[in-house]
Design a protein around this motif. Structure first.
Motif, PDB file in Angstrom:
ATOM      1  N   ILE A  13      -8.418  -5.553   5.117  1.00 13.31           N
ATOM      2  CA  ILE A  13      -7.784  -6.391   6.139  1.00 13.31           C
ATOM      3  C   ILE A  13      -8.429  -7.769   6.216  1.00 13.31           C
ATOM      4  N   LYS A  69      -8.909  -8.973   2.192  1.00 10.97           N
ATOM      5  CA  LYS A  69      -7.668  -8.855   1.392  1.00 10.97           C
ATOM      6  C   LYS A  69      -7.938  -8.304  -0.001  1.00 10.97           C
ATOM      7  N   LYS A 106       1.981   4.279   2.719  1.00 10.01           N
ATOM      8  CA  LYS A 106       1.760   2.828   2.795  1.00 10.01           C
ATOM      9  C   LYS A 106       2.393   2.089   1.623  1.00 10.01           C
ATOM     10  N   PRO A 132       1.265  -3.471   5.365  1.00  9.63           N
ATOM     11  CA  PRO A 132      -0.172  -3.772   5.498  1.00  9.63           C
ATOM     12  C   PRO A 132      -0.906  -2.529   5.985  1.00  9.63           C
TER      13      PRO A 132
END
Length: 441
Positions: A18, A21, A404, A410
């Motif tokens: 997060i 990245k 996901k 995200p």
């Protein structure tokens, strides 16, 4: 201390993905190494554990994902997925498309493993999204929740079936009681949770290469019957094997043959061959065109497969570090209702380790000595344990990464959606078990 290290590993993974990245595959492998070292695993054993986790996760799943992607691409490029999608929309109406998805998922999911059912339903979900302009989560989440519910609550799926044997519970009785709980739970979560602002505010999109952008005319599409046959052919093969395992004598050639063609990877392989002929060659496509289409579908799967495999590595490091054993030792000294004990131990192990299998077997081993003395229905004890084993799917669960990647979300929002719905399903399952026990106990 082991649990604290796992919590640190989860936080570190979130930080990598997060904040910085960093790619999910690299992040998972790095965190697996770090957690293994902090847990005190011999440094020379950590690579072997990572290889074991990746191999164990992908051993049959890689075939399911590969053949499933090919089948989905054939359904999409031939117009078959569009035919099924438009027919469902016509029959149920656009406003009831979620009910169509959850009903289909519940029917498919009773006998089909989650991963295989997920792969079979995705092409239809993607085309409905393209056709209607509806959000992907709005259409797809009810299907995923329906599959999650049946896979987790009901035999003949592996977890509940294994615990049926340990508790000496009736598989048929567990299935009937499980349906009483699973259907309302799936509807409550699959329909109403998926419409909440908590979900609708999240980002999701169809991954590149997994669907076609072409809109077919009615004349270009195959008929509904042949389209549905090709989409559900693997379901038929897998369901046949599951039912025959329950009723045919063991060891007979007929049962062995049905189990062979009904194994999920092979069922999908045979379905690809059927689709190649019915949706391709018979309708004028060349083998060169069909092979190119299938090759493109595999290219788009590469990173998805790597991330799911890395999720298996992270899970295996936690399992081999003995976190489940530590939780089991703590739980043995707690005096509560056997139903709540089975659910809670399974939920805690699942949250810490990420493996539903480890969670369900650990919890079953702890409560087994008191199941017969408690007077509680062993079928309800199976359901309590199974419900606990689906609690809080998050970054240490390979299924989380599958969700996901296919919903192209995200990681923070995948946690928001996937972790929350598995918690809700698990708690609703416990409430259902306690309610039935109050009535029949």
């Amino acid at each position: 201390m082991s649990l604290a290290i796992v919590a640190f590993g989860v936080l570190l993974l979130l930080l990598f993905m997060i904040k910085f990245k960093l790619d999910g595959f690299i992040s998972l492998i790095l965190v697996s190494l770090i957690v293994g070292l902090l847990e005190g695993m011999p440094i020379e054993d950590i690579p072997a554990t990572i290889y074991k986790g990746i191999g164990g996760q992908l051993k049959s799943l890689v075939l399911i994902l590969g053949f499933g992607a090919m089948l989905g691409k054939l359904l999409g490029d031939s117009g078959a997925a569009q035919r099924i999608a438009t027919t469902l929309i016509d029959r149920f109406g656009k406003k009831n498309v979620q009910w169509a998805m959850i009903l289909t998922a519940l029917i498919i999911g009773i006998t089909m493993f989650f991963e295989a059912g997920f792969i079979v339903m995705l092409p239809i979900v993607f085309v409905i999204v393209v056709q209607t302009g509806m959000p992907l989560l709005y259409v797809g989440l009810p299907a995923v929740i329906g599959l999650s519910t049946t896979h987790s609550f009901l035999p003949p799926h592996p977890g509940p079936t294994a615990v049926c044997g340990m508790y000496d519970a009736s598989v048929g009785g567990t299935l009937l009681l499980g349906l009483i709980i699973a259907i309302p739970a799936a509807i409550l979560v699959g329909i109403y949770y998926s419409r909440s602002k908590w979900v609708t505010s999240c980002e999701s999109s169809i991954p590149n290469g997994l669907t076609t952008s072409k809109v077919f005319t009615d004349e270009e599409m195959p008929g509904f019957g042949v389209s549905l046959f090709c989409a559900l052919f693997p379901v038929f093969l897998i369901a046949s094997a599951t039912l025959c395992d329950m009723f045919l004598p063991k060891g007979t050639f007929g049962l062995k043959f049905i189990d062979f063609i009904g194994a999920a990877p092979l069922a999908l392989l045979f379905s690809v061959l059927v689709a190649v002929y019915l949706l391709g060659l018979r309708r004028g496509s060349t083998m060169t065109e069909l092979s190119a289409s299938m090759k493109n579908s595999i290219k788009s799967m590469a990173m998805i497969i790597l991330v799911i495999g890395a999720g298996g590595a992270f899970k295996q490091v936690i399992v081999d570090a003995g976190v489940g054993r530590d939780i089991a030792e703590i739980a043995k000294g707690i005096d509560v209702s056997p139903i709540i004990m089975a659910w809670a131990v399974a939920a805690i192990v699942r949250t810490a380790v990420g493996s539903a299998t480890v969670a369900i077997t650990t919890a079953a081993g702890i409560v087994l000595p008191i199941v017969q003395q408690s007077g509680i229905s062993p079928e309800l004890m199976v359901l309590a344990t199974s419900c606990g084993s689906i609690f809080a799917s998050h970054v240490n669960d390979p299924g989380f990464w599958m969700f996901k990647e296919y919903f192209n979300m995200p990681v923070s929002q995948a946690i928001k959606v996937r972790t929350t719905y598995t918690c809700i399903l698990s708690v609703l399952g416990l409430i259902g078990v306690l309610a039935i026990n109050a009535v029949i106990g």
